[in-house]
Motif scaffolding. Structure first.
Motif, PDB file in Angstrom:
ATOM      1  N   PHE A 275      23.428  -1.531  26.716  1.00 18.11           N
ATOM      2  CA  PHE A 275      23.410  -0.671  27.904  1.00 18.11           C
ATOM      3  C   PHE A 275      21.990  -0.399  28.382  1.00 18.11           C
ATOM      4  O   PHE A 275      21.715  -0.392  29.584  1.00 18.11           O
ATOM      5  CB  PHE A 275      24.124   0.654  27.603  1.00 18.11           C
ATOM      6  CG  PHE A 275      25.610   0.528  27.397  1.00 18.11           C
ATOM      7  CD1 PHE A 275      26.300  -0.620  27.777  1.00 18.11           C
ATOM      8  CD2 PHE A 275      26.333   1.559  26.817  1.00 18.11           C
ATOM      9  CE1 PHE A 275      27.662  -0.735  27.592  1.00 18.11           C
ATOM     10  CE2 PHE A 275      27.706   1.452  26.631  1.00 18.11           C
ATOM     11  CZ  PHE A 275      28.371   0.299  27.020  1.00 18.11           C
TER      12      PHE A 275
ATOM     13  N   TYR B 270      20.492  -3.825  29.892  1.00 17.82           N
ATOM     14  CA  TYR B 270      21.100  -4.494  31.037  1.00 17.82           C
ATOM     15  C   TYR B 270      21.783  -3.565  32.040  1.00 17.82           C
ATOM     16  O   TYR B 270      22.317  -4.048  33.043  1.00 17.82           O
ATOM     17  CB  TYR B 270      22.132  -5.519  30.549  1.00 17.82           C
ATOM     18  CG  TYR B 270      21.540  -6.571  29.645  1.00 17.82           C
ATOM     19  CD1 TYR B 270      20.741  -7.602  30.162  1.00 17.82           C
ATOM     20  CD2 TYR B 270      21.737  -6.532  28.264  1.00 17.82           C
ATOM     21  CE1 TYR B 270      20.183  -8.561  29.338  1.00 17.82           C
ATOM     22  CE2 TYR B 270      21.187  -7.495  27.424  1.00 17.82           C
ATOM     23  CZ  TYR B 270      20.411  -8.508  27.967  1.00 17.82           C
ATOM     24  OH  TYR B 270      19.852  -9.454  27.145  1.00 17.82           O
ATOM     25  N   THR B 271      21.820  -2.257  31.783  1.00 20.32           N
ATOM     26  CA  THR B 271      22.470  -1.329  32.713  1.00 20.32           C
ATOM     27  C   THR B 271      21.595  -0.089  32.901  1.00 20.32           C
ATOM     28  O   THR B 271      20.551   0.059  32.268  1.00 20.32           O
ATOM     29  CB  THR B 271      23.855  -0.881  32.192  1.00 20.32           C
ATOM     30  OG1 THR B 271      23.687   0.066  31.122  1.00 20.32           O
ATOM     31  CG2 THR B 271      24.672  -2.064  31.691  1.00 20.32           C
ATOM     32  N   ASP B 272      22.059   0.809  33.759  1.00 18.94           N
ATOM     33  CA  ASP B 272      21.386   2.098  33.947  1.00 18.94           C
ATOM     34  C   ASP B 272      22.266   3.250  33.453  1.00 18.94           C
ATOM     35  O   ASP B 272      22.179   4.370  33.948  1.00 18.94           O
ATOM     36  CB  ASP B 272      21.016   2.296  35.409  1.00 18.94           C
ATOM     37  CG  ASP B 272      22.225   2.235  36.334  1.00 18.94           C
ATOM     38  OD1 ASP B 272      23.339   1.947  35.838  1.00 18.94           O
ATOM     39  OD2 ASP B 272      22.062   2.473  37.543  1.00 18.94           O
ATOM     40  N   LEU B 273      23.127   2.967  32.457  1.00 24.69           N
ATOM     41  CA  LEU B 273      24.018   3.999  31.920  1.00 24.69           C
ATOM     42  C   LEU B 273      23.261   5.058  31.129  1.00 24.69           C
ATOM     43  O   LEU B 273      23.774   6.168  30.929  1.00 24.69           O
ATOM     44  CB  LEU B 273      25.097   3.354  31.036  1.00 24.69           C
ATOM     45  CG  LEU B 273      26.153   2.533  31.792  1.00 24.69           C
ATOM     46  CD1 LEU B 273      27.089   1.835  30.820  1.00 24.69           C
ATOM     47  CD2 LEU B 273      26.949   3.416  32.742  1.00 24.69           C
TER      48      LEU B 273
ATOM     49  N   SER C 198      33.937   2.101  39.316  1.00 23.86           N
ATOM     50  CA  SER C 198      33.615   0.708  39.608  1.00 23.86           C
ATOM     51  C   SER C 198      34.196  -0.197  38.534  1.00 23.86           C
ATOM     52  O   SER C 198      34.461   0.239  37.401  1.00 23.86           O
ATOM     53  CB  SER C 198      32.091   0.512  39.687  1.00 23.86           C
ATOM     54  OG  SER C 198      31.503   0.583  38.408  1.00 23.86           O
TER      55      SER C 198
ATOM     56  N   PHE D 152      32.696  -2.560  36.996  1.00 21.23           N
ATOM     57  CA  PHE D 152      31.735  -2.712  35.905  1.00 21.23           C
ATOM     58  C   PHE D 152      31.876  -1.589  34.891  1.00 21.23           C
ATOM     59  O   PHE D 152      31.864  -1.826  33.673  1.00 21.23           O
ATOM     60  CB  PHE D 152      30.314  -2.735  36.472  1.00 21.23           C
ATOM     61  CG  PHE D 152      29.250  -2.706  35.414  1.00 21.23           C
ATOM     62  CD1 PHE D 152      28.969  -3.845  34.670  1.00 21.23           C
ATOM     63  CD2 PHE D 152      28.543  -1.545  35.134  1.00 21.23           C
ATOM     64  CE1 PHE D 152      27.999  -3.827  33.687  1.00 21.23           C
ATOM     65  CE2 PHE D 152      27.575  -1.517  34.157  1.00 21.23           C
ATOM     66  CZ  PHE D 152      27.302  -2.659  33.432  1.00 21.23           C
ATOM     67  N   LEU D 153      32.021  -0.339  35.386  1.00 23.76           N
ATOM     68  CA  LEU D 153      32.164   0.794  34.467  1.00 23.76           C
ATOM     69  C   LEU D 153      33.467   0.698  33.682  1.00 23.76           C
ATOM     70  O   LEU D 153      33.518   1.070  32.504  1.00 23.76           O
ATOM     71  CB  LEU D 153      32.098   2.107  35.245  1.00 23.76           C
ATOM     72  CG  LEU D 153      30.715   2.521  35.752  1.00 23.76           C
ATOM     73  CD1 LEU D 153      30.804   3.807  36.570  1.00 23.76           C
ATOM     74  CD2 LEU D 153      29.737   2.707  34.591  1.00 23.76           C
TER      75      LEU D 153
ATOM     76  N   MET E  24      32.829  -1.760  30.911  1.00 25.77           N
ATOM     77  CA  MET E  24      32.067  -1.111  29.843  1.00 25.77           C
ATOM     78  C   MET E  24      32.958  -0.139  29.060  1.00 25.77           C
ATOM     79  O   MET E  24      32.835  -0.003  27.839  1.00 25.77           O
ATOM     80  CB  MET E  24      30.871  -0.349  30.430  1.00 25.77           C
ATOM     81  CG  MET E  24      29.807  -1.227  31.072  1.00 25.77           C
ATOM     82  SD  MET E  24      29.066  -2.416  29.908  1.00 25.77           S
ATOM     83  CE  MET E  24      29.993  -3.912  30.307  1.00 25.77           C
TER      84      MET E  24
ATOM     85  N   SER F  41      24.043   9.253  31.319  1.00 25.28           N
ATOM     86  CA  SER F  41      24.334   9.369  32.744  1.00 25.28           C
ATOM     87  C   SER F  41      25.770   9.838  32.953  1.00 25.28           C
ATOM     88  O   SER F  41      26.580   9.861  32.017  1.00 25.28           O
ATOM     89  CB  SER F  41      24.135   8.019  33.425  1.00 25.28           C
ATOM     90  OG  SER F  41      25.119   7.095  32.957  1.00 25.28           O
TER      91      SER F  41
ATOM     92  N   THR G  83      32.922   7.250  30.933  1.00 28.75           N
ATOM     93  CA  THR G  83      33.389   6.193  30.033  1.00 28.75           C
ATOM     94  C   THR G  83      33.782   6.763  28.676  1.00 28.75           C
ATOM     95  O   THR G  83      34.830   6.427  28.113  1.00 28.75           O
ATOM     96  CB  THR G  83      32.287   5.136  29.851  1.00 28.75           C
ATOM     97  OG1 THR G  83      32.004   4.543  31.123  1.00 28.75           O
ATOM     98  CG2 THR G  83      32.720   4.063  28.873  1.00 28.75           C
TER      99      THR G  83
END
Length: 435
Positions: free
Chosen positions: A131, A134-137, A322, A324-325, A328, A386, A392
């Protein structure tokens, strides 16, 4: 709001909460879910996730809420009332906790606890690395180590209060499955809170908090079990009159419970652990029989639903908005179930627990419930995670808790589970299944 307005608001909220929890409970019962799961779902539905989404004006009128806490609103009284209900219930759970069975199954309890801590911790740390890369979580101010430790702690937590309610609902109190799961769950959650203290200490650059958390917790357990418990055993003659716990004994026990909850809350371990350990220190026999009989009914029916509602009012599932979420979320859910449920099942089997009982222990340990929500709310408030990751983890907590009861019935069976007799009432026997 002034005090009169707060009182009026509280009473109408209480009526709505109790009625709605019972309505959801009636539906949940048909689906094989215990009342505690219904209350958890009802709390989420009364919040912004459904009620606030469908009818925001009415939801805000019924539960006025100021996230900045600059005004007196629902949080002013619902939070302390919910904590009282939770602490009282965990006090009862502590009194029902069978230390003799834990000693007999100590190897299994420790093995299940270690497996349920280490494996999901590693899975969570691995997901956090992905995370962060590769993500902004995770916000930028959270370091890689802090992210890995926090998500690991979130994955290895057990829904200790919910676990206790499920065990009580399925009549597993005093059985091998119930006691091993509670023992492992208690160790798991205490360890997870200590891990959270380390994360917060690192985030705040203040390590004194972590030392006070861990050292204070160990000292509290030692003093309670080695000093307070022997004192209470000697004081039984002043607490019991004509074979019944007197009013002074009830008040004295409640004072000890509140002091225990106060201390562990003060050092950052959460009030549930102080109340649970103090319950375990109460003398066996008449004292705990009468304490449970006088405390449990009102606590379960009136106060405990407030805890689930308060947590639900903080939950916004709509933030998961989304594809993507959701992807995840699926990865987190799979890692959670494999890391916790499967690992605990294998650990129980490795220590000689029969397969059906081991499956039951793994299933129960996989439930995360609102202890998970408490931890991730802290993470969100402190800026460690976040809002997307928060949503999630909420989904993961709800799903793993919802699946516990029906999965237990499917893998273990829904027969009557006979408790192991108390040492003073008869020869101890292993768990039996009666169809």
């Amino acid at each position: 709001m002034n005090n009169a307005h707060l009182a009026v608001q509280f009473f109408i909220q209480l009526a709505v909460i109790l009625l709605f929890c019972r309505l959801v409970g009636a539906v949940a019962l048909r689906l094989g879910q215990p009342q505690v799961v219904a209350e958890m779902v009802a709390g989420v539905l009364l919040g912004p996730s459904l009620f606030g989404l469908l009818w925001p004006e009415a939801q805000h009128w019924l539960f006025p809420w100021d996230p900045t806490q600059k005004m007196r609103d629902t949080q002013s009284y619902l939070f302390p009332a919910s904590q009282l209900g939770l602490a009282l219930y965990m006090f009862v759970v502590g009194m029902e906790f069978r230390v003799d069975i834990v000693k007999r199954h100590l190897k299994s309890s420790i093995a299940v606890s270690v497996a349920g801590m280490v494996t999901p911790l590693l899975f969570g740390a691995a997901l956090a690395w992905i995370f962060v890369q590769y993500t902004d979580l995770f916000p930028r101010k959270a370091s890689l180590v802090e992210a890995m430790l926090f998500l690991g702690a979130s994955m290895c937590i057990t829904a200790f209060p919910v676990l206790a309610r499920i065990i009580h609902h399925k009549k597993l109190s005093g059985t091998s499955i119930g006691t091993v799961a509670l023992g492992a769950g208690a160790i798991n959650d205490a360890s997870a809170w200590c891990l959270l203290a380390v994360v917060l200490a690192s985030f705040d650059k203040n390590w004194n908090h972590a030392l006070a958390n861990i050292g204070g917790g160990l000292a509290y357990v030692a003093v309670t079990l080695l000093v307070v418990r022997p004192f209470l055993v000697r004081a039984k003659k002043w607490l019991v009159k004509d074979g019944t716990l007197n009013d002074a004994g009830l008040v004295f026990a409640l004072v000890l419970m509140t002091l225990g909850a106060f201390f562990t809350d003060l050092i950052g371990l959460h009030a549930v652990f102080g109340a649970f350990v103090m319950g375990a220190a109460m003398p066996r026999g008449v004292v705990i029989r009468d304490l449970i009989g006088r405390i449990q009914p009102l606590t379960v029916a009136l106060l405990l639903p407030l805890f689930f509602t308060y947590s639900g009012l903080n939950t916004k599932i709509g933030l998961l908005n989304s594809g993507f979420l959701w992807l995840m979320c699926g990865a987190v859910l799979i890692a959670a179930v494999v890391g916790k449920g499967v690992a605990c099942w294998l650990a129980a089997r490795a220590t000689g627990v029969p397969n059906r009982e081991a499956l039951g222990i793994g299933t129960l340990m996989n439930a995360r419930g609102l202890m998970e929500l408490i931890i991730i709310n802290i993470g969100l408030q402190r800026g460690i995670i976040s809002e997307g990751l928060f949503a999630t983890l909420v989904i993961m907590a709800v799903v793993t808790t919802l699946m516990a009861s029906p999965l237990f019935d499917c893998l273990v069976g829904s027969g009557t589970h006979q408790p192991v007799p108390e040492p003073e009432t008869g020869k101890a026997s292993e768990l039996k299944f009666v169809r």
